[in-house]
Design an enzyme around this catalytic site. Structure first.
Site, PDB file in Angstrom:
ATOM      1  N   PHE A  76       0.835  -1.202   0.000  1.00 31.55           N
ATOM      2  CA  PHE A  76       0.000   0.000   0.000  1.00 31.55           C
ATOM      3  C   PHE A  76       0.870   1.253   0.000  1.00 31.55           C
ATOM      4  CE2 PHE A  76      -1.715  -3.388   2.726  1.00 31.55           C
ATOM      5  CZ  PHE A  76      -2.761  -3.803   1.917  1.00 31.55           C
ATOM      6  N   GLY A  78       5.323  -2.844  10.974  1.00 32.93           N
ATOM      7  CA  GLY A  78       4.412  -3.084   9.847  1.00 32.93           C
ATOM      8  C   GLY A  78       5.209  -3.496   8.625  1.00 32.93           C
ATOM      9  N   ASP A 103       6.405  -7.522  12.337  1.00 32.46           N
ATOM     10  CA  ASP A 103       4.974  -7.759  12.048  1.00 32.46           C
ATOM     11  C   ASP A 103       4.565  -9.081  12.700  1.00 32.46           C
ATOM     12  OD1 ASP A 103       2.402  -8.108  10.547  1.00 32.46           O
ATOM     13  OD2 ASP A 103       3.242  -6.559   9.269  1.00 32.46           O
ATOM     14  N   HIS A 105      -3.508   0.844  12.154  1.00 34.27           N
ATOM     15  CA  HIS A 105      -3.906   2.258  12.093  1.00 34.27           C
ATOM     16  C   HIS A 105      -5.100   2.573  12.986  1.00 34.27           C
ATOM     17  CE1 HIS A 105      -0.841   2.585   9.265  1.00 34.27           C
ATOM     18  NE2 HIS A 105      -1.491   2.727   8.127  1.00 34.27           N
ATOM     19  N   ASP A 115       0.825   7.059   6.127  1.00 29.80           N
ATOM     20  CA  ASP A 115      -0.641   7.203   6.123  1.00 29.80           C
ATOM     21  C   ASP A 115      -1.115   8.341   7.022  1.00 29.80           C
ATOM     22  OD1 ASP A 115      -1.097   4.953   4.306  1.00 29.80           O
ATOM     23  OD2 ASP A 115      -0.380   3.734   5.954  1.00 29.80           O
ATOM     24  N   GLY A 155      -1.991  -9.466   9.614  1.00 30.87           N
ATOM     25  CA  GLY A 155      -2.759  -8.369   9.043  1.00 30.87           C
ATOM     26  C   GLY A 155      -3.439  -7.497  10.086  1.00 30.87           C
ATOM     27  N   ASP A 213       4.350   2.088  10.519  1.00 31.75           N
ATOM     28  CA  ASP A 213       3.340   1.799   9.499  1.00 31.75           C
ATOM     29  C   ASP A 213       2.623   0.497   9.877  1.00 31.75           C
ATOM     30  OD1 ASP A 213       1.879   2.119   7.159  1.00 31.75           O
ATOM     31  OD2 ASP A 213       3.385   1.135   5.905  1.00 31.75           O
ATOM     32  N   SER A 257       7.917  -1.886   1.827  1.00 35.60           N
ATOM     33  CA  SER A 257       8.684  -0.801   2.452  1.00 35.60           C
ATOM     34  C   SER A 257      10.034  -1.317   2.947  1.00 35.60           C
ATOM     35  CB  SER A 257       7.898  -0.149   3.592  1.00 35.60           C
ATOM     36  OG  SER A 257       7.493  -1.113   4.543  1.00 35.60           O
TER      37      SER A 257
HETATM   38  N1  SAH Z   1       4.962  -1.129   5.710  1.00 30.77           N
HETATM   39  C1  SAH Z   1       4.288  -2.072   4.842  1.00 30.77           C
HETATM   40  C2  SAH Z   1       2.791  -2.118   5.069  1.00 30.77           C
HETATM   41  C3  SAH Z   1       2.385  -2.499   6.473  1.00 30.77           C
HETATM   42  S1  SAH Z   1       0.638  -2.804   6.589  1.00 30.77           S
HETATM   43  C4  SAH Z   1       4.543  -1.646   3.401  1.00 30.77           C
HETATM   44  O1  SAH Z   1       4.511  -0.440   3.118  1.00 30.77           O
HETATM   45  O2  SAH Z   1       4.763  -2.501   2.573  1.00 30.77           O
HETATM   46  C5  SAH Z   1       0.436  -2.878   8.317  1.00 30.77           C
HETATM   47  C6  SAH Z   1       0.975  -4.140   8.964  1.00 30.77           C
HETATM   48  O3  SAH Z   1       0.955  -3.946  10.369  1.00 30.77           O
HETATM   49  C7  SAH Z   1       0.156  -5.406   8.691  1.00 30.77           C
HETATM   50  O4  SAH Z   1       0.962  -6.346   8.019  1.00 30.77           O
HETATM   51  C8  SAH Z   1      -0.233  -5.925  10.094  1.00 30.77           C
HETATM   52  O5  SAH Z   1      -0.131  -7.326  10.248  1.00 30.77           O
HETATM   53  C9  SAH Z   1       0.770  -5.214  10.982  1.00 30.77           C
HETATM   54  N2  SAH Z   1       0.307  -4.997  12.350  1.00 30.77           N
HETATM   55  C10 SAH Z   1      -0.819  -4.375  12.743  1.00 30.77           C
HETATM   56  N3  SAH Z   1      -0.883  -4.331  14.089  1.00 30.77           N
HETATM   57  C11 SAH Z   1       0.229  -4.963  14.561  1.00 30.77           C
HETATM   58  C12 SAH Z   1       0.735  -5.252  15.879  1.00 30.77           C
HETATM   59  N4  SAH Z   1       0.084  -4.871  16.960  1.00 30.77           N
HETATM   60  N5  SAH Z   1       1.904  -5.928  15.979  1.00 30.77           N
HETATM   61  C13 SAH Z   1       2.569  -6.321  14.879  1.00 30.77           C
HETATM   62  N6  SAH Z   1       2.154  -6.057  13.607  1.00 30.77           N
HETATM   63  C14 SAH Z   1       1.000  -5.392  13.454  1.00 30.77           C
HETATM   64 MG    MG Z   2       1.035   2.362   5.090  1.00 26.05          MG
END
Ligand code: SAH
Ligand code: MG
Length: 207
Positions: free
Chosen positions: A16, A43, A68, A141, A167, A72, A138, A49
């Site tokens: 994203f 994330g 992560d 959210h 974001d 998700g 990231d 990223s």
């Molecule tokens: N930075 C990535 C996108 C991350 S999307 C990119 O740009 O390619 C957000 C991610 O945060 C998801 O994969 C989700 O599994 C993770 N996430 C959400 N809450 C979390 C938590 N409490 N602990 C660990 N990972 C988490």
């Molecule tokens: Mg993002």
């Protein structure tokens, strides 16, 4: 891989992050002195990223932790806006982005630069004492998760270090509030000043 090849590859990874924001992420990291430095992103998803940041880490001699739990966020689950059924593990029916993340890092030949940390963000933070020269937030959210990430990780950023937040939308019509709110809190704390922005990416430097 050369820098240009890595950046083109990053653009092909599921995720994203628009290319202009990925390039800004890469550029900010690259401009930062990184020898023996520890960088961390909250994330990881499928590694997009991590490739933008990892390409900079490799050149700078830094290590990037890419954190992560790989199941998700809320908005990635079935029935939500960002659901991708191809990422569901048939074994238990849960979303699992870890195999894709591993393939991404392997294909990018970044396995000696980008290290996966698999688990809940704040639990890992409470067992992580390493100062961070660079932090990219990231993760989830939702309000609770975003604030928890901010409180858990931002104190670990060293003076002169970078904290980047993704974001961040000033206009509520463009996206959710929490990343914007933690960005405002970081500025209001007086501990961080803004050094760059691109799209929804904000780059802050710790005083
Ligand atoms: N930075 C990535 C996108 C991350 S999307 C990119 O740009 O390619 C957000 C991610 O945060 C998801 O994969 C989700 O599994 C993770 N996430 C959400 N809450 C979390 C938590 N409490 N602990 C660990 N990972 C988490
Ligand atoms: Mg993002």
């Amino acid at each position: 891989m050369r820098r240009e090849e890595l950046l083109d590859f990053a653009d092909t990874v599921k995720g994203f992050m628009p290319r202009d924001e990925g390039l800004a992420l890469h550029r900010a990291a690259l401009e930062h002195e990184g020898t023996n430095a520890t960088w961390l992103e909250v994330g990881a998803w499928c590694g997009k990223s991590a490739v933008y940041l990892g390409a900079a880490a490799q050149e700078r001699g830094a290590v990037l932790y890419s954190l992560d739990h790989h199941h998700g966020s809320e908005e990635n689950q079935a029935g939500w806006e960002h659901f991708d059924p191809t990422l569901v593990d048939p074994y238990d029916g849960r979303l699992n982005t870890l195999p894709t993340w591993q393939r991404t890092i392997a294909d990018a030949q970044l396995e000696a630069t980008v290290i996966g940390l698999i688990g809940p963000s704040t639990l890992i933070a409470s067992h992580f004492d390493q100062p961070l020269e660079l932090l990219f937030i990231d993760g989830g959210h939702g309000a609770q998760v975003a604030w928890a990430d901010y409180h858990a990780w931002s104190p670990k950023v060293v003076a002169g270090g970078l904290m980047m937040i993704h974001d961040v939308f000033a206009d509520p019509r463009d996206g959710g509030r929490p990343p914007y709110e933690i960005y405002l809190a970081a500025l209001a704390s007086g501990d961080f000043v803004e050094s760059a922005q691109q799209g929804s990416l904000r780059v802050l430097t710790r005083n």
